[in-house]
Scaffold this active site. Sequence first.
Site, mmCIF file in Angstrom:
data_model
loop_
_atom_site.group_PDB
_atom_site.id
_atom_site.type_symbol
_atom_site.label_atom_id
_atom_site.label_comp_id
_atom_site.label_asym_id
_atom_site.label_seq_id
_atom_site.Cartn_x
_atom_site.Cartn_y
_atom_site.Cartn_z
ATOM 1 N N GLU A 106 25.541 -18.528 -10.535
ATOM 2 C CA GLU A 106 25.420 -17.748 -9.306
ATOM 3 C C GLU A 106 24.019 -17.939 -8.762
ATOM 4 O OE1 GLU A 106 26.374 -14.120 -11.095
ATOM 5 O OE2 GLU A 106 28.517 -14.513 -10.939
ATOM 6 N N TYR A 118 21.090 -27.705 -7.508
ATOM 7 C CA TYR A 118 22.425 -27.659 -8.125
ATOM 8 C C TYR A 118 23.368 -28.679 -7.468
ATOM 9 C CZ TYR A 118 20.517 -23.267 -9.904
ATOM 10 O OH TYR A 118 19.715 -22.331 -10.504
HETATM 11 C C1 LIG Z 1 14.748 -23.913 -8.186
HETATM 12 C C2 LIG Z 1 13.674 -24.491 -9.143
HETATM 13 C C3 LIG Z 1 14.101 -24.228 -10.570
HETATM 14 C C4 LIG Z 1 13.540 -25.989 -8.897
HETATM 15 O O1 LIG Z 1 12.653 -26.525 -9.875
HETATM 16 P P1 LIG Z 1 11.817 -27.869 -9.594
HETATM 17 O O2 LIG Z 1 11.147 -28.259 -10.849
HETATM 18 O O3 LIG Z 1 10.962 -27.675 -8.409
HETATM 19 O O4 LIG Z 1 13.007 -28.870 -9.252
HETATM 20 P P2 LIG Z 1 12.920 -30.472 -9.138
HETATM 21 O O5 LIG Z 1 11.513 -30.904 -8.907
HETATM 22 O O6 LIG Z 1 13.618 -31.057 -10.294
HETATM 23 O O7 LIG Z 1 13.759 -30.698 -7.818
HETATM 24 C C5 LIG Z 1 14.942 -31.480 -7.817
HETATM 25 C C6 LIG Z 1 15.552 -31.442 -6.428
HETATM 26 O O8 LIG Z 1 15.983 -30.112 -6.101
HETATM 27 C C7 LIG Z 1 15.772 -29.903 -4.705
HETATM 28 N N1 LIG Z 1 14.756 -28.866 -4.522
HETATM 29 C C8 LIG Z 1 14.025 -28.260 -5.492
HETATM 30 N N2 LIG Z 1 13.221 -27.326 -4.926
HETATM 31 C C9 LIG Z 1 13.448 -27.380 -3.600
HETATM 32 C C10 LIG Z 1 12.915 -26.651 -2.479
HETATM 33 N N3 LIG Z 1 11.991 -25.698 -2.623
HETATM 34 N N4 LIG Z 1 13.389 -26.958 -1.242
HETATM 35 C C11 LIG Z 1 14.327 -27.898 -1.059
HETATM 36 N N5 LIG Z 1 14.857 -28.630 -2.082
HETATM 37 C C12 LIG Z 1 14.431 -28.371 -3.330
HETATM 38 C C13 LIG Z 1 15.299 -31.222 -4.126
HETATM 39 O O9 LIG Z 1 16.451 -31.983 -3.793
HETATM 40 C C14 LIG Z 1 14.589 -31.816 -5.323
HETATM 41 O O10 LIG Z 1 14.455 -33.204 -5.259
HETATM 42 P P3 LIG Z 1 13.150 -33.832 -4.526
HETATM 43 O O11 LIG Z 1 11.942 -33.120 -5.041
HETATM 44 O O12 LIG Z 1 13.220 -35.276 -4.926
HETATM 45 O O13 LIG Z 1 13.362 -33.582 -3.059
HETATM 46 C C15 LIG Z 1 12.280 -23.828 -8.851
HETATM 47 O O14 LIG Z 1 12.027 -23.901 -7.467
HETATM 48 C C16 LIG Z 1 12.176 -22.387 -9.284
HETATM 49 O O15 LIG Z 1 11.852 -22.099 -10.434
HETATM 50 N N6 LIG Z 1 12.407 -21.435 -8.359
HETATM 51 C C17 LIG Z 1 12.272 -20.023 -8.695
HETATM 52 C C18 LIG Z 1 13.348 -19.551 -9.623
HETATM 53 C C19 LIG Z 1 14.721 -19.783 -9.047
HETATM 54 O O16 LIG Z 1 14.978 -19.493 -7.872
HETATM 55 N N7 LIG Z 1 15.627 -20.276 -9.904
HETATM 56 C C20 LIG Z 1 17.008 -20.471 -9.548
HETATM 57 C C21 LIG Z 1 17.738 -19.205 -9.813
HETATM 58 S S1 LIG Z 1 19.481 -19.348 -9.510
#
Ligand SMILES: CC(C)(COP(=O)(O)OP(=O)(O)OC[C@H]1O[C@@H](n2cnc3c(N)ncnc32)[C@H](O)[C@@H]1OP(=O)(O)O)[C@@H](O)C(=O)NCCC(=O)NCCS
Length: 157
Positions: A106, A118
Site C-alpha cells: 500500500e 514500485y
Molecule cells: C521511495 C524511496 C524508498 C525511494 O528510494 P531511492 O533510494 O531514492 O530509490 P532509487 O534511487 O532506487 O530510485 C529508483 C527509481 O524510483 C523512482 N523514484 C525514486 N524516487 C523518486 C522521486 N522522488 N520522484 C520520482 N521518481 C522517483 C525513479 O524512477 C528512480 O529511478 P531514477 O533515479 O533512475 O529516475 C525513498 O524516496 C524514500 O525513502 N522515501 C520516504 C519513505 C517512503 O515514502 N517510502 C515508501 C513508503 S510506501
Amino acid sequence: MTEYRIVRANILHLVGIDRIEKACFPIPWSTDLLLNSILSDEYSTFVAISGKKVIGFGIMMQNYDESHIMNVAVDSGHRRSGVGSAVMEALIDESRRRGLYDITLEVRASNAGAIALYEKYGFRTEGVRREYYSDNHEDALIMWLHLNKDEHNEDNC
Ligand SMILES: CC(C)(COP(=O)(O)OP(=O)(O)OC[C@H]1O[C@@H](n2cnc3c(N)ncnc32)[C@H](O)[C@@H]1OP(=O)(O)O)[C@@H](O)C(=O)NCCC(=O)NCCS
C-alpha cells in the site's frame, strides 16, 4: 556515489532502522514492531549498509501465500542513487525464495516517488483504500506484482 551492500537485518541494525523509520513516516512503526520484524520468521527485513551505517531498509511479511511489502525507506541523504531499488530487489527475491509469487503493498496516493519505484519493478495499482491514512485521510493505492512462477530462479542453480 555511496558504496553500500544489502544484508539481512539483525538486532544490531535496529537503531538505524528505527531512526530512518521515524524520520520518513508520519505514522511510524514502533521500535517493538520493528524489532519483531527482525526476529519473527513471518517477516524478512533487509538493510542497506554503508560502512557501519544503515542507510535504507525494507520489510516484507508473509501472509499465507502472499508477500506483503510493509515498509521501504532510504535515508534522505542517500536517495536517488539506487538504494531503494536494491532493497526492493532483495524483497522480491526473498518473496520468490519463500515461494510467494503475488506481492502487494500500500502506498499513499501522493507518494509519486515511491509509486514510480514500485512501477519500475512491475507493480500495478489494482485497488484503492479511501481515506486510509489517519493523519491526513489520504487514499492508499493497493499495488500488486504477480511474478511468473516458471521464471528462472538463480537460487535453484
Ligand atoms: C521511495 C524511496 C524508498 C525511494 O528510494 P531511492 O533510494 O531514492 O530509490 P532509487 O534511487 O532506487 O530510485 C529508483 C527509481 O524510483 C523512482 N523514484 C525514486 N524516487 C523518486 C522521486 N522522488 N520522484 C520520482 N521518481 C522517483 C525513479 O524512477 C528512480 O529511478 P531514477 O533515479 O533512475 O529516475 C525513498 O524516496 C524514500 O525513502 N522515501 C520516504 C519513505 C517512503 O515514502 N517510502 C515508501 C513508503 S510506501
